[in-house]
Write an enzyme that holds these catalytic residues in place. Sequence first.
Site, PDB file in Angstrom:
ATOM      1  CB  SER A   1      -0.839  -0.040   1.278  1.00 14.41           C
ATOM      2  OG  SER A   1      -1.417   1.212   1.570  1.00 14.41           O
TER       3      SER A   1
ATOM      4  CE1 TYR B   1      -4.951  -1.741   4.610  1.00 15.15           C
ATOM      5  CE2 TYR B   1      -3.566   0.169   4.175  1.00 15.15           C
ATOM      6  CZ  TYR B   1      -4.337  -0.881   3.716  1.00 15.15           C
ATOM      7  OH  TYR B   1      -4.477  -1.093   2.359  1.00 15.15           O
TER       8      TYR B   1
HETATM    9  P1  NDP Z   1     -11.833  -4.963  -1.199  1.00 14.01           P
HETATM   10  O1  NDP Z   1     -12.486  -4.686   0.116  1.00 14.01           O
HETATM   11  O2  NDP Z   1     -12.585  -4.710  -2.444  1.00 14.01           O
HETATM   12  O3  NDP Z   1     -11.278  -6.446  -1.246  1.00 14.01           O
HETATM   13  C1  NDP Z   1     -10.738  -7.083  -0.136  1.00 14.01           C
HETATM   14  C2  NDP Z   1     -10.702  -8.553  -0.451  1.00 14.01           C
HETATM   15  O4  NDP Z   1     -10.076  -9.256   0.624  1.00 14.01           O
HETATM   16  C3  NDP Z   1     -12.087  -9.147  -0.645  1.00 14.01           C
HETATM   17  O5  NDP Z   1     -12.056  -9.953  -1.790  1.00 14.01           O
HETATM   18  C4  NDP Z   1     -12.296  -9.975   0.612  1.00 14.01           C
HETATM   19  O6  NDP Z   1     -13.084 -11.103   0.301  1.00 14.01           O
HETATM   20  C5  NDP Z   1     -10.873 -10.382   0.950  1.00 14.01           C
HETATM   21  N1  NDP Z   1     -10.705 -10.679   2.363  1.00 14.01           N
HETATM   22  C6  NDP Z   1     -10.699  -9.801   3.402  1.00 14.01           C
HETATM   23  N2  NDP Z   1     -10.547 -10.473   4.556  1.00 14.01           N
HETATM   24  C7  NDP Z   1     -10.428 -11.778   4.243  1.00 14.01           C
HETATM   25  C8  NDP Z   1     -10.259 -12.967   5.001  1.00 14.01           C
HETATM   26  N3  NDP Z   1     -10.167 -12.941   6.346  1.00 14.01           N
HETATM   27  N4  NDP Z   1     -10.183 -14.154   4.348  1.00 14.01           N
HETATM   28  C9  NDP Z   1     -10.274 -14.189   2.992  1.00 14.01           C
HETATM   29  N5  NDP Z   1     -10.424 -13.106   2.228  1.00 14.01           N
HETATM   30  C10 NDP Z   1     -10.519 -11.912   2.845  1.00 14.01           C
HETATM   31  O7  NDP Z   1     -10.506  -4.098  -1.139  1.00 14.01           O
HETATM   32  P2  NDP Z   1      -9.363  -3.763  -2.185  1.00 14.01           P
HETATM   33  O8  NDP Z   1      -9.542  -4.477  -3.453  1.00 14.01           O
HETATM   34  O9  NDP Z   1      -9.222  -2.314  -2.174  1.00 14.01           O
HETATM   35  O10 NDP Z   1      -8.096  -4.359  -1.390  1.00 14.01           O
HETATM   36  C11 NDP Z   1      -7.302  -5.425  -1.872  1.00 14.01           C
HETATM   37  C12 NDP Z   1      -5.916  -5.275  -1.312  1.00 14.01           C
HETATM   38  O11 NDP Z   1      -5.345  -4.067  -1.797  1.00 14.01           O
HETATM   39  C13 NDP Z   1      -5.867  -5.188   0.214  1.00 14.01           C
HETATM   40  O12 NDP Z   1      -4.731  -5.867   0.698  1.00 14.01           O
HETATM   41  C14 NDP Z   1      -5.726  -3.700   0.453  1.00 14.01           C
HETATM   42  O13 NDP Z   1      -5.119  -3.422   1.689  1.00 14.01           O
HETATM   43  C15 NDP Z   1      -4.851  -3.317  -0.715  1.00 14.01           C
HETATM   44  N6  NDP Z   1      -4.861  -1.900  -1.040  1.00 14.01           N
HETATM   45  C16 NDP Z   1      -5.982  -1.269  -1.486  1.00 14.01           C
HETATM   46  C17 NDP Z   1      -5.936   0.078  -1.815  1.00 14.01           C
HETATM   47  C18 NDP Z   1      -7.088   0.824  -2.356  1.00 14.01           C
HETATM   48  O14 NDP Z   1      -6.971   2.040  -2.556  1.00 14.01           O
HETATM   49  N7  NDP Z   1      -8.221   0.202  -2.627  1.00 14.01           N
HETATM   50  C19 NDP Z   1      -4.711   0.849  -1.643  1.00 14.01           C
HETATM   51  C20 NDP Z   1      -3.601   0.083  -1.166  1.00 14.01           C
HETATM   52  C21 NDP Z   1      -3.688  -1.236  -0.877  1.00 14.01           C
HETATM   53  P3  NDP Z   1     -14.243 -11.694   1.309  1.00 14.01           P
HETATM   54  O15 NDP Z   1     -14.880 -10.520   1.957  1.00 14.01           O
HETATM   55  O16 NDP Z   1     -15.117 -12.491   0.425  1.00 14.01           O
HETATM   56  O17 NDP Z   1     -13.497 -12.561   2.280  1.00 14.01           O
END
Ligand code: NDP
Length: 256
Positions: free
Chosen positions: A146, A159
């Site tokens: 991130s 985070y």
């Molecule tokens: P979303 O909330 O759209 O996606 C998060 C994903 O993580 C979902 O598919 C969710 O699936 C999965 N997830 C969360 N917790 C669990 C768990 N305990 N077990 C299995 N799956 C899990 O967020 P983003 O696409 O934005 O985030 C994706 C990654 O990118 C993350 O690591 C985030 O920190 C990182 N990121 C995002 C940024 C942004 O601006 N959007 C910036 C920087 C980094 P489900 O709920 O079905 O389990």
Amino acid sequence: MKNQLFDLSGKVAVVTGGNGGIGLGMAQGMADAGAAIAVVGRNEAKSKAAVEDLRQRGVKAIAVATDVTDSSAVTAMVERVANELGRIDILVNNAGMSIRKPPHELELDEWSKVIDTNLTSAFMCSKAAYPALKASGRGKIINIGSMMSIFGASFAAAYAASKGGIVQYTRACANAWAPDNIQVNAILPGWIDTDLTRGARQQVSGLHDRVLARTPAGRWGAIDDFAGIAVFLASPASDFVTGTAIPVDGGYSVMV
Ligand code: NDP
């Protein structure tokens, strides 16, 4: 003729959090390059929809309902992917979440939840997939950091700790597994329009406009912006690239 450098035909990729957001953007890119995809997440309806989308791109795709903070579930997930798709060549540790509070208001269980979901899960998934990645002969791990791997924010203590940790974990594994021809790299997304940041925009006042003003590209990122970098880091094009942390941020991290 396909460009072999970016060809993922015959490869199998596991994408945690592949059912939405950035994970789905990366899964779509790798599917378009020919990889079969295992979508790992807890929300089965979202995973089903993602699998349908990926299959329409002409590749095999399966959903494996898994909480990546549960170590026995992670072990079972890796076994199921290897059994059903035959191998694992690419692991994307993307699942993540945040709890937005000042550090002095963060409870221990909240701290642990963020660290377990964002950092410890990458350790558990990588360790569980390592034998299959080694057996593949050309393994690739992509960890999602991130801007909080570089910067801090008052509302993101756990985070930022998890995302700083993911970069150092990436470097350690890149060293450890280079002899096995496994490349381990991180992607550092800027501000991307997903469910995660829709929550942040509601909770952090002025965030939307601050990001726009500070991003040289002049826009928030989209999930499609992650297809190309995922294919690069998953394909032979990146065979001499390991231990890096590549910003995909529209220039956010180089703006003064
Ligand atoms: P979303 O909330 O759209 O996606 C998060 C994903 O993580 C979902 O598919 C969710 O699936 C999965 N997830 C969360 N917790 C669990 C768990 N305990 N077990 C299995 N799956 C899990 O967020 P983003 O696409 O934005 O985030 C994706 C990654 O990118 C993350 O690591 C985030 O920190 C990182 N990121 C995002 C940024 C942004 O601006 N959007 C910036 C920087 C980094 P489900 O709920 O079905 O389990």
